[in-house]
Design a protein around this motif. Structure first.
Motif, mmCIF file in Angstrom:
data_model
loop_
_atom_site.group_PDB
_atom_site.id
_atom_site.type_symbol
_atom_site.label_atom_id
_atom_site.label_comp_id
_atom_site.label_asym_id
_atom_site.label_seq_id
_atom_site.Cartn_x
_atom_site.Cartn_y
_atom_site.Cartn_z
ATOM 1 N N LEU A 142 -0.613 -12.252 -9.287
ATOM 2 C CA LEU A 142 -0.303 -11.553 -8.340
ATOM 3 C C LEU A 142 -0.994 -11.898 -7.080
ATOM 4 O O LEU A 142 -2.025 -11.879 -6.985
ATOM 5 N N PRO A 143 -0.006 -12.267 -6.154
ATOM 6 C CA PRO A 143 -0.912 -12.913 -4.893
ATOM 7 C C PRO A 143 -1.402 -11.934 -3.924
ATOM 8 O O PRO A 143 -2.449 -12.417 -3.243
ATOM 9 N N SER A 144 -1.413 -10.726 -3.958
ATOM 10 C CA SER A 144 -2.022 -9.906 -2.967
ATOM 11 C C SER A 144 -3.255 -9.433 -3.350
ATOM 12 O O SER A 144 -3.952 -8.626 -2.794
ATOM 13 N N LYS A 145 -3.883 -9.713 -4.699
ATOM 14 C CA LYS A 145 -4.938 -9.232 -5.387
ATOM 15 C C LYS A 145 -6.232 -9.338 -4.435
ATOM 16 O O LYS A 145 -7.245 -8.965 -4.368
ATOM 17 N N ASN A 146 -6.044 -10.762 -3.664
ATOM 18 C CA ASN A 146 -7.252 -11.117 -2.812
ATOM 19 C C ASN A 146 -6.916 -10.916 -1.405
ATOM 20 O O ASN A 146 -8.042 -11.397 -0.796
ATOM 21 N N ILE A 147 -5.950 -10.312 -1.005
ATOM 22 C CA ILE A 147 -5.614 -10.315 0.414
ATOM 23 C C ILE A 147 -5.697 -8.939 0.716
ATOM 24 O O ILE A 147 -5.675 -8.554 2.129
ATOM 25 N N THR A 148 -5.482 -7.908 0.020
ATOM 26 C CA THR A 148 -5.414 -6.444 0.573
ATOM 27 C C THR A 148 -6.324 -5.490 -0.455
ATOM 28 O O THR A 148 -6.581 -5.805 -1.499
ATOM 29 N N ASP A 149 -7.057 -4.458 0.508
ATOM 30 C CA ASP A 149 -7.962 -3.653 -0.362
ATOM 31 C C ASP A 149 -7.858 -2.452 0.695
ATOM 32 O O ASP A 149 -7.074 -2.438 1.946
ATOM 33 N N TYR A 150 -8.544 -1.530 0.661
ATOM 34 C CA TYR A 150 -8.616 -0.091 1.140
ATOM 35 C C TYR A 150 -9.146 -0.487 2.690
ATOM 36 O O TYR A 150 -8.327 -0.122 3.771
ATOM 37 N N GLN A 152 -8.264 -3.358 4.705
ATOM 38 C CA GLN A 152 -7.100 -3.895 5.229
ATOM 39 C C GLN A 152 -6.086 -2.713 5.333
ATOM 40 O O GLN A 152 -5.574 -2.711 6.403
ATOM 41 N N ILE A 153 -5.676 -1.909 4.266
ATOM 42 C CA ILE A 153 -4.965 -0.664 4.880
ATOM 43 C C ILE A 153 -5.198 0.251 5.617
ATOM 44 O O ILE A 153 -4.385 0.580 6.712
ATOM 45 N N GLN A 154 -6.520 0.582 5.742
ATOM 46 C CA GLN A 154 -6.993 1.361 6.836
ATOM 47 C C GLN A 154 -6.877 0.762 8.317
ATOM 48 O O GLN A 154 -6.413 1.470 9.266
ATOM 49 N N LYS A 155 -7.300 -0.446 8.304
ATOM 50 C CA LYS A 155 -7.221 -1.429 9.501
ATOM 51 C C LYS A 155 -5.790 -1.244 10.268
ATOM 52 O O LYS A 155 -5.333 -0.739 11.320
ATOM 53 N N PHE A 156 -4.771 -1.362 9.129
ATOM 54 C CA PHE A 156 -3.475 -1.550 9.427
ATOM 55 C C PHE A 156 -2.898 -0.162 9.880
ATOM 56 O O PHE A 156 -2.200 -0.005 11.021
ATOM 57 N N ILE A 157 -3.156 1.094 8.987
ATOM 58 C CA ILE A 157 -2.936 2.362 9.536
ATOM 59 C C ILE A 157 -3.400 2.629 11.138
ATOM 60 O O ILE A 157 -2.562 3.243 11.923
ATOM 61 N N ILE A 158 -4.713 2.346 11.076
ATOM 62 C CA ILE A 158 -4.953 2.701 12.726
ATOM 63 C C ILE A 158 -4.585 1.950 13.545
ATOM 64 O O ILE A 158 -3.899 2.599 14.489
ATOM 65 N N GLU A 159 -4.312 0.603 13.543
ATOM 66 C CA GLU A 159 -3.648 -0.169 14.601
ATOM 67 C C GLU A 159 -2.178 0.375 14.904
ATOM 68 O O GLU A 159 -1.584 0.365 15.843
#
Length: 192
Positions: A142-150, A152-159
């Motif tokens: 699974l490629p996303s296991k090393n690039i996404t976490d809380y 990353q999601i929080q930063k994206f939500i805010i921006e």
């Protein structure tokens, strides 16, 4: 109408890659008297590329780029993916005041950046370690296991939330709601 507007706004806010053509269900009750949309297939949201291989920064996809809309307020590829969803395209073109009103309501009541990221944090905290281990055993590459976490999601939500607020506040020029216009005309006729 608000259910469809909510689905459209959520797809744009979350950058749900397929929201406009294949990632929602139409549900009903009451013998079909009322329909509402339920988003699904949410693997390509909050910046994650469709195959999980990378994070798509804002601006990297013209269909979700607010800057392009600011330059051309009549462009609807943002909403309908070049005509793949006529319903969302028509809502966007003809019910702008309702879309803006609903956006404001959601952002003030349930879709604040802190509400969305808090819901993610709570959900993530409730997933037992054993679930992660089973997931990794089932999908070891699974490629996303090393690039996404809380974070990353929080930063994206805010921006993303802030950019969409800016667009909706400064560049989304609501026109008269056709339903309100009809009501006003009928009221005037009744007064005569």
């Amino acid at each position: 109408m608000n259910a469809r507007i909510n689905t459209m706004l959520y797809g744009i806010l979350s950058k749900e890659y397929d929201y406009y053509n294949k990632s929602y269900l139409l549900c009903t009750w009451n013998d079909g008297a009322y329909f509402y949309m339920v988003p699904y297939d949410l693997d390509s949201t909050w910046g994650l590329y469709w195959d999980g291989s990378k994070i798509m920064e804002d601006g990297s996809d013209p269909y979700f780029d607010f800057e392009g809309l600011i330059q051309d307020a009549n462009r609807t590829s943002f909403i309908s993916n070049n005509g793949q969803n006529r319903l969302f395209e028509r809502i966007y073109k003809h019910f702008k005041s309702r879309v803006k009103k609903q956006w404001d309501y959601l952002r003030q009541n349930v879709w604040r950046n802190s509400d969305i990221s808090g819901a993610f944090k709570k959900f993530i905290s409730e997933i037992p370690q054993s679930a992660y281990e089973r997931e990794q055993a089932r999908w070891p590459t699974l490629p996303s296991k090393n690039i996404t976490d809380y974070e990353q999601i929080q930063k994206f939500i805010i921006e993303r939330g802030d950019k969409m607020d800016n667009y909706m506040d400064k560049y989304y020029f609501p026109e008269t709601d056709p339903l309100e216009d009809i009501k006003n005309r009928l009221t005037k006729l009744e007064q005569k």
